[in-house]
Design an enzyme around this catalytic site. Structure first.
Site, short mmCIF file in Angstrom:
data_model
loop_
_atom_site.label_atom_id
_atom_site.label_comp_id
_atom_site.label_asym_id
_atom_site.label_seq_id
_atom_site.Cartn_x
_atom_site.Cartn_y
_atom_site.Cartn_z
N HIS A 288 0.84 -1.19 0.00
CA HIS A 288 0.00 0.00 0.00
C HIS A 288 0.88 1.24 0.00
O HIS A 288 2.09 1.17 0.16
CB HIS A 288 -0.97 0.01 1.18
CG HIS A 288 -0.35 0.20 2.53
ND1 HIS A 288 -1.07 0.57 3.63
CD2 HIS A 288 0.91 0.06 2.98
CE1 HIS A 288 -0.28 0.66 4.68
NE2 HIS A 288 0.93 0.35 4.32
N CYS B 19 6.12 5.92 4.33
CA CYS B 19 4.92 5.16 3.95
C CYS B 19 4.20 5.79 2.76
O CYS B 19 3.28 5.19 2.21
CB CYS B 19 3.98 5.02 5.14
SG CYS B 19 4.67 4.03 6.47
N HIS C 2 4.89 0.12 -0.57
CA HIS C 2 5.66 -0.71 0.34
C HIS C 2 4.71 -1.76 0.88
O HIS C 2 3.49 -1.65 0.72
CB HIS C 2 6.28 0.12 1.48
CG HIS C 2 5.27 0.67 2.44
ND1 HIS C 2 4.48 1.77 2.15
CD2 HIS C 2 4.92 0.25 3.68
CE1 HIS C 2 3.68 2.00 3.19
NE2 HIS C 2 3.92 1.10 4.12
N HIS D 110 3.52 -5.03 3.83
CA HIS D 110 3.48 -5.53 5.20
C HIS D 110 3.04 -6.98 5.19
O HIS D 110 2.31 -7.43 4.31
CB HIS D 110 2.48 -4.74 6.05
CG HIS D 110 2.86 -3.32 6.26
ND1 HIS D 110 3.82 -2.94 7.17
CD2 HIS D 110 2.43 -2.18 5.68
CE1 HIS D 110 3.96 -1.62 7.14
NE2 HIS D 110 3.12 -1.13 6.23
N ASP E 237 -4.92 -10.61 0.12
CA ASP E 237 -3.59 -11.24 0.14
C ASP E 237 -2.85 -11.07 -1.18
O ASP E 237 -3.40 -11.32 -2.26
CB ASP E 237 -3.71 -12.73 0.47
CG ASP E 237 -2.36 -13.36 0.76
OD1 ASP E 237 -1.51 -12.72 1.40
OD2 ASP E 237 -2.17 -14.53 0.36
N HIS E 238 -1.60 -10.64 -1.08
CA HIS E 238 -0.72 -10.40 -2.23
C HIS E 238 -1.32 -9.42 -3.23
O HIS E 238 -1.21 -9.60 -4.44
CB HIS E 238 -0.31 -11.73 -2.89
CG HIS E 238 0.71 -12.46 -2.11
ND1 HIS E 238 0.39 -13.26 -1.04
CD2 HIS E 238 2.06 -12.49 -2.21
CE1 HIS E 238 1.50 -13.76 -0.52
NE2 HIS E 238 2.53 -13.31 -1.21
N GLU F 172 -0.03 -4.57 11.82
CA GLU F 172 0.67 -4.15 10.61
C GLU F 172 2.14 -4.52 10.71
O GLU F 172 2.77 -4.87 9.72
CB GLU F 172 0.51 -2.65 10.41
CG GLU F 172 1.02 -2.16 9.08
CD GLU F 172 0.71 -0.70 8.85
OE1 GLU F 172 -0.06 -0.42 7.91
OE2 GLU F 172 1.24 0.14 9.59
#
Length: 136
Positions: free
Chosen positions: A15, A34, A40, A42, A80-81, A125
């Site tokens: 994100h 960020c 980037h 998490h 996810d991903h 996070e």
């Protein structure tokens, strides 16, 4: 007697924290690294807590297999991903902070649970940064 059951899950996502109506300079000042325009990622850990009465027929507050399946369908598959900003509504318009992600997950899960069950979402996070929301 009310009890809580918990289910842990995990997803990875990228994100960027920023506001489209702000300059890159202001985004950098407010969101720091960020706000990287190249995003980037998490490794998120999720804890879903469901609280309610024990069903006298099953002995469950909620069938944990059903909870596992709901988390998979409502969170893992869509998040996810993925690049949250680019691929996951409502984050094309909503800044995907940990706080906003947590509320979105809560809303998605709340819609799938019986009204008499209470719901609390905790989203890590990082191992040291997490958010908890219970709909208040």
């Amino acid at each position: 007697m009310r009890l809580s059951v918990h289910r842990k899950a995990h997803f990875n996502a990228a994100h960027r924290l920023y506001r489209k109506d702000w300059s890159d300079e202001k985004n950098l000042k407010v969101f720091g690294k960020c706000s990287n325009p190249h995003y980037h990622g998490h490794n998120y850990d999720l804890i879903v807590k469901v609280t309610g009465e024990i069903d006298p027929e099953t002995g469950f507050v909620m069938d944990l297999k059903r909870l596992k399946d709901l988390i998979y369908e409502e969170v893992e598959v869509p998040f996810d991903h993925k690049n949250l900003n680019e691929e996951v509504a409502p984050f094309d318009e909503l800044n995907p902070t940990a706080e906003n992600i947590t509320v979105v997950i809560w809303n998605k899960m709340r819609a799938k649970l019986k009204p008499e069950l209470d719901l609390e979402i905790t989203l890590y996070e990082t191992p040291r940064n997490y958010v908890t929301y219970k709909g208040e």
